[in-house]
Design a protein around this motif. Sequence first.
Motif, mmCIF file in Angstrom:
data_model
loop_
_atom_site.group_PDB
_atom_site.id
_atom_site.type_symbol
_atom_site.label_atom_id
_atom_site.label_comp_id
_atom_site.label_asym_id
_atom_site.label_seq_id
_atom_site.Cartn_x
_atom_site.Cartn_y
_atom_site.Cartn_z
ATOM 1 N N SER A 94 0.799 -1.225 0.000
ATOM 2 C CA SER A 94 0.000 0.000 0.000
ATOM 3 C C SER A 94 0.827 1.268 0.000
ATOM 4 C CB SER A 94 -0.917 0.015 1.240
ATOM 5 O OG SER A 94 -0.156 0.105 2.438
ATOM 6 N N LEU A 95 2.134 1.151 0.279
ATOM 7 C CA LEU A 95 2.899 2.376 0.519
ATOM 8 C C LEU A 95 3.329 3.060 -0.781
ATOM 9 C CD1 LEU A 95 6.359 2.050 0.324
ATOM 10 C CD2 LEU A 95 5.797 0.423 2.129
ATOM 11 N N ASN A 96 3.038 4.366 -0.835
ATOM 12 C CA ASN A 96 3.517 5.216 -1.923
ATOM 13 C C ASN A 96 4.968 5.604 -1.665
ATOM 14 O OD1 ASN A 96 1.159 5.858 -3.763
ATOM 15 N ND2 ASN A 96 0.257 6.423 -1.787
ATOM 16 N N PHE A 97 5.616 6.102 -2.715
ATOM 17 C CA PHE A 97 7.010 6.540 -2.582
ATOM 18 C C PHE A 97 7.024 7.961 -2.021
ATOM 19 C CE2 PHE A 97 11.401 7.160 -4.476
ATOM 20 C CZ PHE A 97 11.986 6.197 -3.674
ATOM 21 N N THR A 98 6.528 8.063 -0.789
ATOM 22 C CA THR A 98 6.435 9.340 -0.085
ATOM 23 C C THR A 98 7.061 9.208 1.288
ATOM 24 O OG1 THR A 98 4.285 8.812 0.902
ATOM 25 C CG2 THR A 98 4.268 9.904 -1.254
ATOM 26 N N GLY A 99 7.425 10.346 1.867
ATOM 27 C CA GLY A 99 7.998 10.324 3.194
ATOM 28 C C GLY A 99 7.072 9.683 4.209
ATOM 29 N N LYS A 100 5.784 10.033 4.166
ATOM 30 C CA LYS A 100 4.821 9.464 5.100
ATOM 31 C C LYS A 100 4.622 7.973 4.836
ATOM 32 C CE LYS A 100 2.229 13.693 6.028
ATOM 33 N NZ LYS A 100 0.908 14.370 5.931
ATOM 34 N N GLY A 101 4.567 7.606 3.558
ATOM 35 C CA GLY A 101 4.389 6.195 3.233
ATOM 36 C C GLY A 101 5.543 5.341 3.724
ATOM 37 N N ILE A 102 6.752 5.867 3.584
ATOM 38 C CA ILE A 102 7.942 5.112 3.982
ATOM 39 C C ILE A 102 8.084 5.032 5.504
ATOM 40 C CG2 ILE A 102 10.485 5.140 3.943
ATOM 41 C CD1 ILE A 102 9.377 4.294 1.300
ATOM 42 N N LYS A 103 7.731 6.127 6.207
ATOM 43 C CA LYS A 103 8.072 6.214 7.630
ATOM 44 C C LYS A 103 6.888 6.138 8.587
ATOM 45 C CE LYS A 103 12.162 9.068 6.690
ATOM 46 N NZ LYS A 103 12.803 10.390 6.910
ATOM 47 N N SER A 104 5.880 6.979 8.384
ATOM 48 C CA SER A 104 4.923 7.190 9.467
ATOM 49 C C SER A 104 3.541 6.577 9.259
ATOM 50 C CB SER A 104 4.766 8.693 9.734
ATOM 51 O OG SER A 104 4.342 9.370 8.554
ATOM 52 N N ASN A 105 3.128 6.371 8.015
ATOM 53 C CA ASN A 105 1.800 5.780 7.798
ATOM 54 C C ASN A 105 1.776 4.312 8.227
ATOM 55 O OD1 ASN A 105 0.963 8.178 6.710
ATOM 56 N ND2 ASN A 105 0.894 7.455 4.586
ATOM 57 N N HIS A 106 0.607 3.835 8.606
ATOM 58 C CA HIS A 106 0.405 2.398 8.826
ATOM 59 C C HIS A 106 0.180 1.777 7.456
ATOM 60 C CE1 HIS A 106 -1.541 -1.400 9.968
ATOM 61 N NE2 HIS A 106 -1.009 -1.224 11.183
ATOM 62 N N GLU A 107 1.139 0.990 6.987
ATOM 63 C CA GLU A 107 1.124 0.466 5.622
ATOM 64 C C GLU A 107 1.258 -1.060 5.634
ATOM 65 O OE1 GLU A 107 0.612 2.361 3.061
ATOM 66 O OE2 GLU A 107 1.369 4.381 3.487
ATOM 67 N N THR A 108 0.982 -1.649 4.484
ATOM 68 C CA THR A 108 1.232 -3.074 4.268
ATOM 69 C C THR A 108 2.181 -3.234 3.094
ATOM 70 O OG1 THR A 108 -0.648 -3.318 2.757
ATOM 71 C CG2 THR A 108 -1.068 -3.695 5.092
ATOM 72 N N ARG A 109 3.057 -4.234 3.186
ATOM 73 C CA ARG A 109 3.906 -4.519 2.039
ATOM 74 C C ARG A 109 4.407 -5.947 2.127
ATOM 75 N NH1 ARG A 109 8.962 -6.513 3.674
ATOM 76 N NH2 ARG A 109 10.084 -5.084 5.049
ATOM 77 N N ILE A 110 4.669 -6.493 0.949
ATOM 78 C CA ILE A 110 5.348 -7.786 0.890
ATOM 79 C C ILE A 110 6.649 -7.603 0.121
ATOM 80 C CG2 ILE A 110 3.171 -9.066 0.936
ATOM 81 C CD1 ILE A 110 3.716 -9.766 -2.044
ATOM 82 N N ARG A 111 7.623 -8.395 0.428
ATOM 83 C CA ARG A 111 8.916 -8.375 -0.254
ATOM 84 C C ARG A 111 9.206 -9.794 -0.718
ATOM 85 N NH1 ARG A 111 14.331 -9.648 0.770
ATOM 86 N NH2 ARG A 111 15.888 -8.119 0.029
ATOM 87 N N THR A 112 9.553 -9.918 -2.004
ATOM 88 C CA THR A 112 9.870 -11.239 -2.521
ATOM 89 C C THR A 112 11.117 -11.199 -3.379
ATOM 90 O OG1 THR A 112 9.066 -13.134 -3.815
ATOM 91 C CG2 THR A 112 8.351 -10.955 -4.547
ATOM 92 N N ALA A 113 11.900 -12.240 -3.256
ATOM 93 C CA ALA A 113 13.047 -12.451 -4.136
ATOM 94 C C ALA A 113 12.853 -13.735 -4.931
ATOM 95 C CB ALA A 113 14.337 -12.505 -3.320
ATOM 96 N N ASP A 114 11.619 -14.244 -4.927
ATOM 97 C CA ASP A 114 11.271 -15.435 -5.710
ATOM 98 C C ASP A 114 11.502 -15.119 -7.188
ATOM 99 O OD1 ASP A 114 9.635 -17.169 -7.387
ATOM 100 O OD2 ASP A 114 8.679 -17.867 -5.540
ATOM 101 N N PRO A 115 12.449 -15.775 -7.855
ATOM 102 C CA PRO A 115 12.807 -15.412 -9.235
ATOM 103 C C PRO A 115 11.621 -15.425 -10.194
ATOM 104 C CG PRO A 115 14.406 -16.954 -8.334
ATOM 105 C CD PRO A 115 13.266 -16.909 -7.357
ATOM 106 N N ASN A 116 10.770 -16.438 -10.090
ATOM 107 C CA ASN A 116 9.631 -16.519 -11.000
ATOM 108 C C ASN A 116 8.636 -15.397 -10.744
ATOM 109 O OD1 ASN A 116 10.565 -18.865 -12.321
ATOM 110 N ND2 ASN A 116 9.761 -20.166 -10.676
ATOM 111 N N ALA A 117 8.365 -15.126 -9.473
ATOM 112 C CA ALA A 117 7.432 -14.052 -9.134
ATOM 113 C C ALA A 117 7.982 -12.703 -9.578
ATOM 114 C CB ALA A 117 7.152 -14.049 -7.632
#
Length: 255
Positions: free
Chosen positions: A197-220
């Motif tokens: 959900s996080l935008n590339f904004t200061g609030k998105g990166i630091k202060s907002n309550h956000e959700t994110r997933i991180r994957t290094a799965d090559p196929n994905a």
Amino acid sequence: MGMFYNNAVCDIYIGKSAGAKLLQDIRNAKRNVKIVSPYLSPSLIKELIFLHSKGIDVQLITSDEIEDFYGNDKNINKLIVQKRHVDEKAKQSRDGLVNLSGTLLFAVIGLAVILFPLIFLLENWNFAYGFIAVVLLFFIRDSLVRQIKNKKIYYYTYKQLFPFKVFISSNNGNSLNKTFVHSKIYVIDDEIAYLGSLNFTGKGIKSNHETRIRTADPNAVGRIVEEVNHLFSESNLAERDLQFWGSQLYTEPIN
């Protein structure tokens, strides 16, 4: 386009500072960074500019509802480079007018300096008619000065600092776009991808309550890269015209 991928291996983060690891991965990029975010912050645009200066390939997709767009520190101004060109024929014409204006000024002053002594020393007021010529020369020169001020000798073109797309928001009543690119996607070196959900904004990166997933799965990651590339090159969504937008964002002195 669109995609569905099942059973991807990923880690999940929910809460504040959801972008801390994302920003670390972006800063550690070795080859390229791809970002899809409808909103941006100037401080994070500087991060991308720094990466670009280091030779990292940067690709950005955003919208014309950019955060802080109407503030003093405009995001897009940092990404659009203005180049000034000289119309040589117009410049030669203007230079000729400038020289003629200087000659007329010299003539006005010189004629006035001659006429005053003639009138008062010789006490011959007929010489006063000479001031008619002085007035005429003054108005001719004044007309030349206005022409010089309005003579356009510069024209401007604009280019992107690095490849980016600014899609026109569907919230714009004049937009032909029916789709608002609301996705937030980050790909680093075509090896790591973030979604959430996080935008590339200061609030998105630091202060907002956000959700994110991180994957290094090559196929994905491969599938995500395909989707981002398709959105960048083949979406057929209406986007801001760079040349027109640049002319709106920057001043364009004509001479």
